[in-house]
Scaffold this motif. Structure first.
Motif, short mmCIF file in Angstrom:
data_model
loop_
_atom_site.label_atom_id
_atom_site.label_comp_id
_atom_site.label_asym_id
_atom_site.label_seq_id
_atom_site.Cartn_x
_atom_site.Cartn_y
_atom_site.Cartn_z
N ILE A 1 0.84 -1.21 0.00
CA ILE A 1 0.00 0.00 0.00
C ILE A 1 0.87 1.25 0.00
O ILE A 1 1.82 1.37 0.76
CB ILE A 1 -0.95 0.00 1.22
CG1 ILE A 1 -1.98 -1.12 1.10
CG2 ILE A 1 -1.65 1.34 1.36
CD1 ILE A 1 -2.91 -1.25 2.29
N ASP A 2 0.51 2.18 -0.89
CA ASP A 2 1.19 3.49 -0.91
C ASP A 2 0.13 4.58 -1.06
O ASP A 2 -1.07 4.33 -0.98
CB ASP A 2 2.23 3.55 -2.03
CG ASP A 2 1.64 3.24 -3.41
OD1 ASP A 2 0.45 3.55 -3.63
OD2 ASP A 2 2.37 2.71 -4.27
N ASP A 3 0.56 5.81 -1.31
CA ASP A 3 -0.36 6.95 -1.37
C ASP A 3 -1.36 6.84 -2.52
O ASP A 3 -2.44 7.46 -2.47
CB ASP A 3 0.43 8.25 -1.49
CG ASP A 3 1.24 8.56 -0.24
OD1 ASP A 3 0.88 7.99 0.83
OD2 ASP A 3 2.21 9.32 -0.32
N SER A 4 -1.02 6.07 -3.55
CA SER A 4 -1.93 5.97 -4.70
C SER A 4 -2.92 4.81 -4.57
O SER A 4 -3.82 4.67 -5.40
CB SER A 4 -1.11 5.78 -5.99
OG SER A 4 -0.41 4.55 -5.97
N SER A 5 -2.78 3.99 -3.53
CA SER A 5 -3.64 2.82 -3.37
C SER A 5 -5.05 3.23 -2.99
O SER A 5 -5.26 4.08 -2.13
CB SER A 5 -3.07 1.89 -2.29
OG SER A 5 -1.76 1.48 -2.64
N GLU A 6 -6.03 2.58 -3.64
CA GLU A 6 -7.43 2.91 -3.40
C GLU A 6 -8.25 1.72 -2.92
O GLU A 6 -9.20 1.89 -2.14
CB GLU A 6 -8.07 3.47 -4.67
CG GLU A 6 -7.43 4.76 -5.17
CD GLU A 6 -8.05 5.24 -6.46
OE1 GLU A 6 -8.88 4.50 -7.03
OE2 GLU A 6 -7.72 6.36 -6.90
N LEU A 7 -7.92 0.51 -3.41
CA LEU A 7 -8.75 -0.65 -3.12
C LEU A 7 -7.89 -1.87 -2.80
O LEU A 7 -6.94 -2.18 -3.51
CB LEU A 7 -9.65 -0.97 -4.32
CG LEU A 7 -10.49 -2.25 -4.23
CD1 LEU A 7 -11.53 -2.15 -3.12
CD2 LEU A 7 -11.16 -2.54 -5.58
N VAL A 8 -8.25 -2.57 -1.71
CA VAL A 8 -7.60 -3.83 -1.35
C VAL A 8 -8.67 -4.92 -1.35
O VAL A 8 -9.74 -4.76 -0.74
CB VAL A 8 -6.95 -3.76 0.04
CG1 VAL A 8 -6.43 -5.14 0.44
CG2 VAL A 8 -5.81 -2.75 0.04
N CYS A 9 -8.40 -6.02 -2.06
CA CYS A 9 -9.30 -7.17 -2.06
C CYS A 9 -8.60 -8.37 -1.41
O CYS A 9 -7.46 -8.68 -1.76
CB CYS A 9 -9.72 -7.54 -3.48
SG CYS A 9 -10.78 -6.33 -4.28
N LEU A 10 -9.28 -9.00 -0.46
CA LEU A 10 -8.77 -10.18 0.21
C LEU A 10 -9.64 -11.37 -0.17
O LEU A 10 -10.86 -11.32 -0.03
CB LEU A 10 -8.79 -9.99 1.73
CG LEU A 10 -8.00 -8.82 2.33
CD1 LEU A 10 -8.30 -8.70 3.81
CD2 LEU A 10 -6.51 -9.02 2.11
N TYR A 11 -9.01 -12.45 -0.66
CA TYR A 11 -9.73 -13.67 -1.02
C TYR A 11 -9.23 -14.77 -0.07
O TYR A 11 -8.08 -15.21 -0.17
CB TYR A 11 -9.44 -14.06 -2.46
CG TYR A 11 -9.78 -12.96 -3.45
CD1 TYR A 11 -11.04 -12.88 -4.03
CD2 TYR A 11 -8.81 -12.01 -3.82
CE1 TYR A 11 -11.34 -11.86 -4.94
CE2 TYR A 11 -9.10 -11.00 -4.71
CZ TYR A 11 -10.37 -10.93 -5.28
OH TYR A 11 -10.67 -9.93 -6.17
N TYR A 12 -10.08 -15.19 0.88
CA TYR A 12 -9.60 -16.15 1.87
C TYR A 12 -9.84 -17.59 1.43
O TYR A 12 -10.82 -17.91 0.74
CB TYR A 12 -10.19 -15.88 3.25
CG TYR A 12 -11.69 -16.00 3.39
CD1 TYR A 12 -12.27 -17.19 3.85
CD2 TYR A 12 -12.53 -14.92 3.13
CE1 TYR A 12 -13.65 -17.30 4.02
CE2 TYR A 12 -13.90 -15.02 3.30
CZ TYR A 12 -14.46 -16.21 3.74
OH TYR A 12 -15.82 -16.32 3.91
N GLY A 13 -8.90 -18.46 1.79
CA GLY A 13 -8.89 -19.83 1.31
C GLY A 13 -9.69 -20.79 2.17
O GLY A 13 -10.31 -20.40 3.18
#
Length: 551
Positions: A498-510
């Motif tokens: 993650i940096d200043d330009s990051s907007e969206l994080v998606c987590l896919y759990y196993g």
């Protein structure tokens, strides 16, 4: 013992012995993978590739060398899995080109086969890397040509060549620093040597039978015609869809094929050129069909000639059954997508965003070339995009794309599940294949991916000390974090991504992570990164606790 010639039956039993030798040691080969993740599958991929060839060989009714070689080449190609499997299939294909020419095989022909095998495999890889199976194969090819005139005995000759291959394999850690740090030799190279030593034992009479196997269903890769582009477009650069078959009246060499393709490319596009021992099948879009036909006539007699003016609404019919073909074409989708996936949740996600066919596979079981071919065959679309979603599946996908004749197949080289999802969303049937590739590539470059899994052994990678059962975060370019807990490893990964330009994080759990634990982790991250939006999805993937994307 000594042996001056190999006949067809000796070749059959020796090859099957080589295949069974690898099968017996596949887990050992898997453990040589540089990254200590639980999906180290080089041994599995190579075994499934060569066992496909062995089963095809066992079912072959012909009793001559040419039939044996054809079975090995076709069986390994259809069953090729992962990079190592595809490379192995190309080694067999190259060797088969030489060995099929004689009723019996001697030392000189074996030397030529070693060299041709290496040449063919190198051509199959866009960016060959030294210190791999390719290096080991090339070294043996060079050595075989160098010393063949010193031997009449095939056994002694092979012992010398394989000894050189073993020495080269030992040097692979010096060629690839990552191997040296992990303290292992190249797993693909080791697999190749296991096969060759097995073949040698078979030639010595120490034969291993294939056993009670279920022979694979014969795959019909034939088609009734080459691929046709969308002819309803108003912007057609080359107006005539030209197809014909050349019944060869002389040898059609690799050089001939290369030059023929280069010529056809210079006068058109959408080229398909498929050659075997007797015919060459051509499909090309050009503004001067006569030039293509004239060049084809230099190799033999033409049949099944068809020329369609794609700029006219009503096309001239020049072959029987074209009405039926055109009717079928009208019902095709303009665009179809095939995606590789592992896990019920990920499969549902791909279906929801528009993927037509999902091929089960991924990390723990790479799909074969034939698996991908079957998916292509079952998808009725003019242009088909394949999303491998794993760097170890890209070569198999590309190999499948080369085989298909009646559809345009494009491989977008996605290396992770997040890249595959991003690429899928970026595709549009209103764009050309070239535009879709460019757009997907640009979108993929904006996505950072990570995978969270555990170590299966102690090792050191990129100066990072790793212990068995440690939790690792693997980024797009290597290890980005190691910890003792899953949540901490995720935290380290995101801190890196993650940096200043990051907007969206998606987590896919196993499949090994509960919904409760995943939700708790995600809620904590939301509080830590207030300016970033988080999405949590059930992936259901084995082996990997989480797949992560940052956009």
């Amino acid at each position: 013992m000594s042996l001056e010639q190999i006949d067809a039956q000796s070749l059959r039993s020796a090859f099957i012995t080589g295949a069974k030798s690898l099968e017996a040691k596949k887990e050992w080969i898997n453990e040589l993978n540089v990254f200590p993740v639980p999906d180290g599958d080089t041994g599995t991929n190579m075994t499934m590739t060569i066992m496909s060839a062995a089963k095809t060989l066992a079912a072959e009714e012909g009793d001559d060398i040419a039939s044996m070689c054809k079975a090995i080449a076709q069986g390994s190609l259809r069953g090729a899995r992962g990079n190592s499997g595809v490379i192995l299939s190309q080694l067999f294909r190259g060797a088969a080109k030489i060995l099929k020419e004689s009723p019996v095989v001697d030392v000189f022909e074996i030397a030529l086969a070693f060299d041709k095998a290496s040449e063919t495999a190198y051509k199959a890889v866009m960016k060959p890397k030294e210190g791999t199976i390719l290096t080991v194969a090339r070294a043996m090819g060079e050595r075989a040509l160098e010393i063949h005139d010193e031997y009449d005995d095939i056994i002694a000759f092979l012992e010398a060549v394989l000894a050189y291959g073993d020495e080269t394999l030992k040097k692979t850690p010096e060629m690839l620093p990552v191997l040296k740090k992990a303290g292992v030799v190249d797993s693909g190279g080791q697999g190749l040597m296991v096969i060759l030593h097995g073949i040698l034992e078979g030639l010595k009479g120490n034969v291993i039978e294939l056993g009670d196997v279920v022979l694979s269903t014969k795959f019909d890769g034939g088609t009734n015609g080459a691929a046709r582009e969308d002819i309803d477009t108003s912007d057609i650069k080359f107006g005539y869809c030209t197809e014909f078959i050349v019944n060869l009246n002389k040898e059609f060499t690799d050089k001939d094929e290369e030059e023929f393709k280069a010529f056809l490319t210079s006068i058109g596009d959408s080229l398909v050129c498929v050659a075997d021992d007797e015919v060459v099948k051509i499909h090309v879009h050009t503004n001067d069909p006569g030039l293509a036909i004239q060049r084809g006539l230099t190799f033999g007699e033409l049949t099944n000639l068809k020329i369609d003016n794609m700029r006219e609404e009503h096309r001239e019919r020049v072959i029987k059954g074209v009405d039926k073909i055109l009717e079928s074409q009208k019902q095709k989708k303009k665009m179809g997508v095939i995606s590789v996936s592992a896990g019920s949740g990920l499969t549902s996600i791909f279906k929801e965003i528009g993927v037509d066919v999902v091929v089960e596979g991924g990390q723990t079981m790479n799909p074969s070339t034939e698996d991908i071919l079957n998916a292509v065959e079952n998808l009725n679309a003019e242009t088909i995009y394949i999303l491998p979603n794993n760097k170890n599946i890209i070569l198999a996908a590309e190999q499948a794309a080369k085989i298909v004749e009646d559809k345009k197949v494009v491989v977008i080289p996605t290396k992770t599940i997040p890249q595959g999802i991003t690429a899928m969303v970026s595709l549009s049937e209103d764009r050309s294949a070239e535009e879709n590739i460019e757009n997907a590539t640009e979108e993929i470059s904006n996505v950072k991916s990570a995978q969270i899994t555990y170590a299966v052994r102690n090792t050191t990678i990129d100066d990072v000390e790793i212990h068995e059962n440690d939790v690792m975060a693997l980024g797009d370019n290597g290890i980005i974090g190691v910890d003792k807990s899953i949540d901490s490893a995720v935290d380290k990964a995101l801190a890196n991504m993650i940096d200043d330009s990051s907007e969206l994080v998606c987590l896919y759990y196993g499949e090994e992570v509960s919904e409760e634990d995943a939700t708790k982790l995600c809620d904590g991250l939301v509080g830590k990164y207030e300016n970033v939006e988080f999405e949590l999805h059930f992936g259901g993937q084995p082996v990997y606790y989480y797949f992560i994307s940052v956009e």
